[in-house]
Write a protein that holds these residues in place. Structure first.
Motif, mmCIF file in Angstrom:
data_model
loop_
_atom_site.group_PDB
_atom_site.id
_atom_site.type_symbol
_atom_site.label_atom_id
_atom_site.label_comp_id
_atom_site.label_asym_id
_atom_site.label_seq_id
_atom_site.Cartn_x
_atom_site.Cartn_y
_atom_site.Cartn_z
ATOM 1 N N ARG A 22 18.738 14.359 -35.775
ATOM 2 C CA ARG A 22 19.348 13.082 -35.392
ATOM 3 C C ARG A 22 20.311 13.260 -34.227
ATOM 4 N NH1 ARG A 22 21.023 12.068 -41.159
ATOM 5 N NH2 ARG A 22 19.045 11.646 -42.125
ATOM 6 N N GLU A 23 21.161 14.267 -34.318
ATOM 7 C CA GLU A 23 22.149 14.493 -33.257
ATOM 8 C C GLU A 23 21.478 14.860 -31.937
ATOM 9 O OE1 GLU A 23 25.948 16.194 -35.774
ATOM 10 O OE2 GLU A 23 24.218 17.500 -35.469
ATOM 11 N N ILE A 24 20.465 15.715 -32.001
ATOM 12 C CA ILE A 24 19.750 16.118 -30.792
ATOM 13 C C ILE A 24 19.045 14.918 -30.175
ATOM 14 C CG2 ILE A 24 17.828 17.507 -29.917
ATOM 15 C CD1 ILE A 24 18.637 19.603 -32.072
ATOM 16 N N ALA A 25 18.370 14.138 -31.015
ATOM 17 C CA ALA A 25 17.662 12.960 -30.518
ATOM 18 C C ALA A 25 18.637 11.953 -29.918
ATOM 19 C CB ALA A 25 16.853 12.312 -31.645
ATOM 20 N N GLU A 26 19.791 11.773 -30.542
ATOM 21 C CA GLU A 26 20.784 10.825 -30.029
ATOM 22 C C GLU A 26 21.312 11.275 -28.667
ATOM 23 O OE1 GLU A 26 23.120 7.590 -29.482
ATOM 24 O OE2 GLU A 26 21.512 7.868 -30.941
ATOM 25 N N GLU A 27 21.574 12.566 -28.497
ATOM 26 C CA GLU A 27 22.037 13.066 -27.205
ATOM 27 C C GLU A 27 20.990 12.806 -26.114
ATOM 28 O OE1 GLU A 27 22.977 17.196 -27.699
ATOM 29 O OE2 GLU A 27 24.807 16.777 -28.830
ATOM 30 N N ARG A 29 18.634 10.511 -26.202
ATOM 31 C CA ARG A 29 18.529 9.062 -26.044
ATOM 32 C C ARG A 29 19.634 8.548 -25.118
ATOM 33 N NH1 ARG A 29 18.758 7.938 -31.091
ATOM 34 N NH2 ARG A 29 16.585 8.302 -31.465
ATOM 35 N N GLN A 30 20.844 9.045 -25.320
ATOM 36 C CA GLN A 30 21.969 8.628 -24.481
ATOM 37 C C GLN A 30 21.760 9.063 -23.029
ATOM 38 O OE1 GLN A 30 24.443 6.598 -25.227
ATOM 39 N NE2 GLN A 30 23.686 6.383 -27.308
ATOM 40 N N ALA A 31 21.239 10.262 -22.834
ATOM 41 C CA ALA A 31 20.989 10.748 -21.474
ATOM 42 C C ALA A 31 19.944 9.875 -20.773
ATOM 43 C CB ALA A 31 20.528 12.204 -21.506
ATOM 44 N N ARG A 32 18.874 9.501 -21.496
ATOM 45 C CA ARG A 32 17.854 8.626 -20.913
ATOM 46 C C ARG A 32 18.420 7.251 -20.602
ATOM 47 N NH1 ARG A 32 14.813 11.047 -24.855
ATOM 48 N NH2 ARG A 32 14.874 9.202 -26.173
ATOM 49 N N LYS A 33 19.274 6.738 -21.489
ATOM 50 C CA LYS A 33 19.887 5.430 -21.285
ATOM 51 C C LYS A 33 20.747 5.443 -20.024
ATOM 52 C CE LYS A 33 22.730 2.005 -23.684
ATOM 53 N NZ LYS A 33 23.493 1.740 -24.911
ATOM 54 N N GLN A 34 21.528 6.509 -19.855
ATOM 55 C CA GLN A 34 22.363 6.614 -18.664
ATOM 56 C C GLN A 34 21.511 6.726 -17.407
ATOM 57 O OE1 GLN A 34 24.943 9.917 -19.485
ATOM 58 N NE2 GLN A 34 26.348 8.695 -20.733
ATOM 59 N N VAL A 58 1.269 2.292 -24.609
ATOM 60 C CA VAL A 58 1.469 3.094 -25.806
ATOM 61 C C VAL A 58 1.097 2.257 -27.026
ATOM 62 C CG1 VAL A 58 3.200 4.364 -27.130
ATOM 63 C CG2 VAL A 58 3.269 4.389 -24.658
ATOM 64 N N PRO A 59 0.568 2.874 -28.105
ATOM 65 C CA PRO A 59 0.216 2.115 -29.299
ATOM 66 C C PRO A 59 1.361 1.222 -29.754
ATOM 67 C CG PRO A 59 -0.436 4.402 -29.556
ATOM 68 C CD PRO A 59 0.331 4.296 -28.269
ATOM 69 N N ASN A 60 1.008 0.049 -30.283
ATOM 70 C CA ASN A 60 1.964 -0.934 -30.807
ATOM 71 C C ASN A 60 2.875 -1.479 -29.719
ATOM 72 O OD1 ASN A 60 0.907 -0.448 -33.336
ATOM 73 N ND2 ASN A 60 2.406 1.130 -33.791
ATOM 74 N N ALA A 61 2.448 -1.398 -28.458
ATOM 75 C CA ALA A 61 3.193 -1.930 -27.312
ATOM 76 C C ALA A 61 4.633 -1.432 -27.284
ATOM 77 C CB ALA A 61 3.139 -3.462 -27.308
ATOM 78 N N ARG A 62 4.863 -0.204 -27.696
ATOM 79 C CA ARG A 62 6.203 0.374 -27.588
ATOM 80 C C ARG A 62 6.067 1.824 -27.197
ATOM 81 N NH1 ARG A 62 7.966 3.546 -31.661
ATOM 82 N NH2 ARG A 62 6.796 3.533 -33.574
ATOM 83 N N ARG A 63 7.054 2.290 -26.513
ATOM 84 C CA ARG A 63 7.025 3.670 -26.030
ATOM 85 C C ARG A 63 7.574 4.594 -27.096
ATOM 86 N NH1 ARG A 63 10.655 6.543 -22.149
ATOM 87 N NH2 ARG A 63 9.358 8.162 -21.275
ATOM 88 N N LEU A 64 6.811 5.612 -27.434
ATOM 89 C CA LEU A 64 7.299 6.583 -28.404
ATOM 90 C C LEU A 64 8.448 7.375 -27.812
ATOM 91 C CD1 LEU A 64 4.038 8.151 -29.858
ATOM 92 C CD2 LEU A 64 5.525 6.481 -30.913
ATOM 93 N N ASP A 65 9.403 7.675 -28.626
ATOM 94 C CA ASP A 65 10.488 8.543 -28.215
ATOM 95 C C ASP A 65 9.880 9.860 -27.732
ATOM 96 O OD1 ASP A 65 12.376 10.900 -29.196
ATOM 97 O OD2 ASP A 65 13.637 9.152 -28.786
ATOM 98 N N ARG A 191 12.953 9.838 -42.386
ATOM 99 C CA ARG A 191 12.953 9.770 -40.923
ATOM 100 C C ARG A 191 13.938 10.802 -40.398
ATOM 101 N NH1 ARG A 191 12.995 4.064 -39.381
ATOM 102 N NH2 ARG A 191 10.809 4.391 -39.866
ATOM 103 N N PRO A 192 13.423 11.880 -39.794
ATOM 104 C CA PRO A 192 14.319 12.918 -39.283
ATOM 105 C C PRO A 192 15.020 12.530 -37.982
ATOM 106 C CG PRO A 192 12.063 13.522 -38.858
ATOM 107 C CD PRO A 192 12.017 12.253 -39.639
ATOM 108 N N PHE A 193 14.521 11.452 -37.316
ATOM 109 C CA PHE A 193 15.113 10.969 -36.080
ATOM 110 C C PHE A 193 15.783 9.629 -36.326
ATOM 111 C CE2 PHE A 193 11.356 13.408 -34.824
ATOM 112 C CZ PHE A 193 11.910 14.295 -33.911
ATOM 113 N N ASP A 194 16.933 9.396 -35.723
ATOM 114 C CA ASP A 194 17.580 8.077 -35.796
ATOM 115 C C ASP A 194 16.794 7.073 -34.997
ATOM 116 O OD1 ASP A 194 19.712 8.617 -37.457
ATOM 117 O OD2 ASP A 194 21.040 9.209 -35.816
ATOM 118 N N ASP A 195 16.915 5.810 -35.376
ATOM 119 C CA ASP A 195 16.279 4.732 -34.602
ATOM 120 C C ASP A 195 17.008 4.530 -33.291
ATOM 121 O OD1 ASP A 195 14.424 4.243 -36.550
ATOM 122 O OD2 ASP A 195 15.700 2.831 -37.600
#
Length: 195
Positions: A22-27, A29-34, A58-65, A191-195
């Motif tokens: 979760r922490e790794i994914a959040e970091e 995610r924040q970098a991509r957002k910036q 991408v399937p379901n019209a959303r981009r996979l992390d 879910r090992p990754f945060d939303d």
């Protein structure tokens, strides 16, 4: 692959603190957002529209992390690998070894056993499953002890959720979670990754 053999987290550098998936994914995610915000403020309208277009492919019209996509791609690269209890290589691997090895592709050390992996993340209801979620099973419909694990690779609709796992008879393979067999022995999902 040695870090997969231990249930204890191992660190790549001396003195480095442990970070959960979760922490790794959040970091990341924040970098991509910036980066997106910086691109938008640069006045390049094409960058934003190009990003929106890529999401629709991408399937379901959303981009996979990116992390989820990397883990799934790594797991799928082992398709056909024979089952081997305790294995974590292309020579042979077991169900928890497949996930342990796949998560190493994003520098996340999962616990080594399926029972320990069932505590790695937050619980998810079956109707809320997403790609990258872990699904856990018992030995039979009367047994609630976790003995098997897989990872969701595709969510197409309410009747088809594909997951990848290492089957004792067929090796690494993808199956539909909603088939009668898997529904009878399904125990939980996390879910090992945060939303």
């Amino acid at each position: 692959m040695a870090s997969c053999q231990s249930a204890k987290p191992t660190f790549s550098k001396r003195g480095e603190t442990y970070k959960s998936a979760r922490e790794i994914a959040e970091e990341k995610r924040q970098a991509r957002k910036q980066a997106r915000m910086a691109a938008r403020s640069g006045g390049k309208g094409k960058v934003a529209s190009k990003d929106r277009t890529s999401r629709t492919n991408v399937p379901n019209a959303r981009r996979l992390d990116e992390n989820v996509a990397t883990v799934i791609q790594t797991a799928r690269s082992y398709t056909g690998t024979p089952y081997k209890w305790g294995g974590t290589t292309r020579v042979g691997m077991d169900c928890s070894g497949l996930l342990c090895t796949s998560f190493q592709s994003i520098n996340v050390n999962l616990p080594r056993t399926s029972e320990e992996q069932s505590r790695f993340g937050k619980a998810v209801k079956p109707r809320e499953l997403k790609e990258g979620d872990l699904v856990f099973f018992g030995a039979n419909k009367y047994n609630r002890e976790i003995t098997h694990v897989g990872m969701v690779t595709e969510v197409n609709n309410d009747n088809e959720v594909k997951f990848i796992h290492a089957s004792t008879s067929l090796g690494v393979i993808e199956n539909n979670l909603y088939s009668d067999y898997w529904q009878k022995i399904f125990i939980k999902a996390v879910r090992p990754f945060d939303d």
